[in-house]
Design a protein around this motif. Sequence first.
Motif, PDB file in Angstrom:
ATOM      1  N   TYR A 199      89.290  36.544  89.097  1.00 27.42           N
ATOM      2  CA  TYR A 199      89.790  37.769  88.419  1.00 27.42           C
ATOM      3  C   TYR A 199      91.188  37.456  88.132  1.00 27.42           C
ATOM      4  O   TYR A 199      91.849  37.614  86.992  1.00 27.42           O
ATOM      5  N   PHE A 200      91.978  37.261  89.121  1.00 25.99           N
ATOM      6  CA  PHE A 200      93.604  37.253  89.060  1.00 25.99           C
ATOM      7  C   PHE A 200      94.025  35.953  88.403  1.00 25.99           C
ATOM      8  O   PHE A 200      94.789  36.174  87.619  1.00 25.99           O
ATOM      9  N   LYS A 201      93.565  34.788  88.736  1.00 31.35           N
ATOM     10  CA  LYS A 201      94.104  33.504  88.348  1.00 31.35           C
ATOM     11  C   LYS A 201      93.540  33.480  86.548  1.00 31.35           C
ATOM     12  O   LYS A 201      94.239  33.142  85.805  1.00 31.35           O
ATOM     13  N   GLY A 202      92.338  33.967  86.419  1.00 30.94           N
ATOM     14  CA  GLY A 202      91.679  33.947  85.220  1.00 30.94           C
ATOM     15  C   GLY A 202      92.526  34.858  84.212  1.00 30.94           C
ATOM     16  O   GLY A 202      92.994  34.429  83.251  1.00 30.94           O
ATOM     17  N   ALA A 203      92.931  35.712  84.676  1.00 30.78           N
ATOM     18  CA  ALA A 203      93.501  36.999  83.902  1.00 30.78           C
ATOM     19  C   ALA A 203      94.879  36.381  83.613  1.00 30.78           C
ATOM     20  O   ALA A 203      95.586  36.392  82.556  1.00 30.78           O
TER      21      ALA A 203
END
Length: 656
Positions: A496-500
Amino acid sequence: MNNLTLTLAATFAALSLAPAFAADTAPARFDPAQTFAPYSYPQPANAYRSASGKPGPMYWQNRADYRIKATLDPATRLLSGSEVISYTNHSPDALDVLWLQLDQNRYRKDARGAFTSTFPTEFTDGYRISSVEVEDAHGRTQPVKWIVSDTRMQVQLPTALKAQDGQLKLHIAWSFTVPGEFGGRMDVNPSKNGEIFEIAQWYPRMAVYDDLRGWDTAPYLNSEFYLEYGDFDYAITVPWDMIVAGSGELLNPQDVLTRTEQQRLEQARRSDKTVMIRSADEVTQPSSRPKQSGTLTWHFAMHDTRDVAFGASKAFVWDAARINLPAGKSALAMSVYPAESGGDAAWGRATEYLKASTEYFSKQWYPYPWPVAINEAGTAGGMEYPGITFDHKLAKGRSLHMVIAHEIGHIWFPMIVGSNERRDAWMDEGFNTFIDVYEADAFNHGEYAPKRDGEYAPGKGNPADEIAKVLQDQDAPPLLLGADMVPEKYRHPISYFKGAFGLVLLREQIIGPERFDPAFRRYIATWAYKHPSPSDFFRFMESETGEDLGWFWRGWFDHNWQLDLAVQKAAYTDGDYRKGVDVTVANLDQLVMPATLQLVYDDDSKQDVRVPVETWQQHRSYVVHVDGTRKLKSVTIDPVRALPDGNRGNNSFAMP
């Protein structure tokens, strides 16, 4: 373009980049030859998938259309059904077997997934398959042999399905016991006026046969889905007192709604304000149903979708409002929830949230494609399927808005852009979390903004600093790792976070919105209802934005490389501030980024200078000459902390 880049444009004429005259003093951890080596894409370019990131001239994709009839017995929690799958083989290969997904078998004690996590904590017997038959193009039907292996079923065809448009129909009869309040994807859960059923992954579904792997038969462990597109026609039979909310469009409202409810539904189609279709007071009134005994069959249809799901309960309050779409089109936003979840602080605003987020995503990225979008309240709190989301019945305010916007955002990724969630979770969760960031800014003048400060970050601080902590974790997996291999501890921080945050960096720091946004829109439109791979996305964004981004794909997606930019020295040119200043900047770790260098002068005026990523192609440290006529107080790289710099202690240099 962001403010930093605008400042750069205004001051660029004053900037000159001089050859480095100071020795490269950064440690050998950063190797330009490694960081900027030619990038090897995970998947090859060929006639099926072009080097531009678009479908190639020979791209093909199989198709599965469904007709389903199912009956829910809430007393026994038994869902039984039959389906006819019309399967079209567009591939260049004859198929001697078919593979289907049997996700309900994940809830068996002997399921493979039971040995990979503690979910679920209770079990069912999974699917009971009664019969499997194949109907050929001439309408001839015959039983066939099938083999169940965990959450997959292989159907052995009597005659191979011919390549390039061969067709057949697969008839399957099945049943299963609906799982209780566990699982995270679907369940049955209590409310004061009756149980709420959230039904998904409920019918045997065709596996994908594609040009990357042939049959993609990754078992269902915990990660999500990869499905073919097609049209669905399905009917759900339930007791007379239950309301059914299903993906797609209700085809027979005259059979399952009262005249008053039908009129209210038509009113909602024209209303920007939420209209009550069935109020909390009416939930316990038998007159809110068109009959008071027996069963009712709810008939739905949905086109160009990869799946359908539904909810059913006699406890549902129901409201709706119009969604305004581009080009003068519209759809209907609906919410169903138990009476105790209502109120303006909670689900009384659910349809408002759903309407606003769907309108924003449609305007910003790609129009919502279906006639209805639905929120259902239950305990599968935060799960998405085409046209319907399952959100937690206890959520309120900011958290309710967040989960509704996030789950309906999944319509774009992966329901429209059909990436392989079971292998590439970041193309699903990361992309969707990225578009959430800007939806939160837009909703009701930023009522719940900013989202970028952390629902999916490990802490609540600056998001760049938070992701830097993830990069420093030696056990954190890279983004390009199969979804089922990512430990639960890292599922949100990485997928979620790193991808975003990677997309935020591309948009705001590396490319700029004026090039990123049109390219991202074209990516969605180009791959709508198709199956892009990671390489397709990488190639597409490079081709459309005009940037060679191999260094970024390698550092951010292939690895968890860290960033450490530094200002090592600042000195007046020839000792005379009127000749400008020479600033020595360095890259001390494996990740590189373009950055802003901010100079603060003795009158507190500021000057921003952009240091492009190409600076580091041949250098570990570099001297940036900046023209000026005032004395310098300090110089800082990345002054607004937009980059995931793991060591900010060396980012500034104060003049003596």
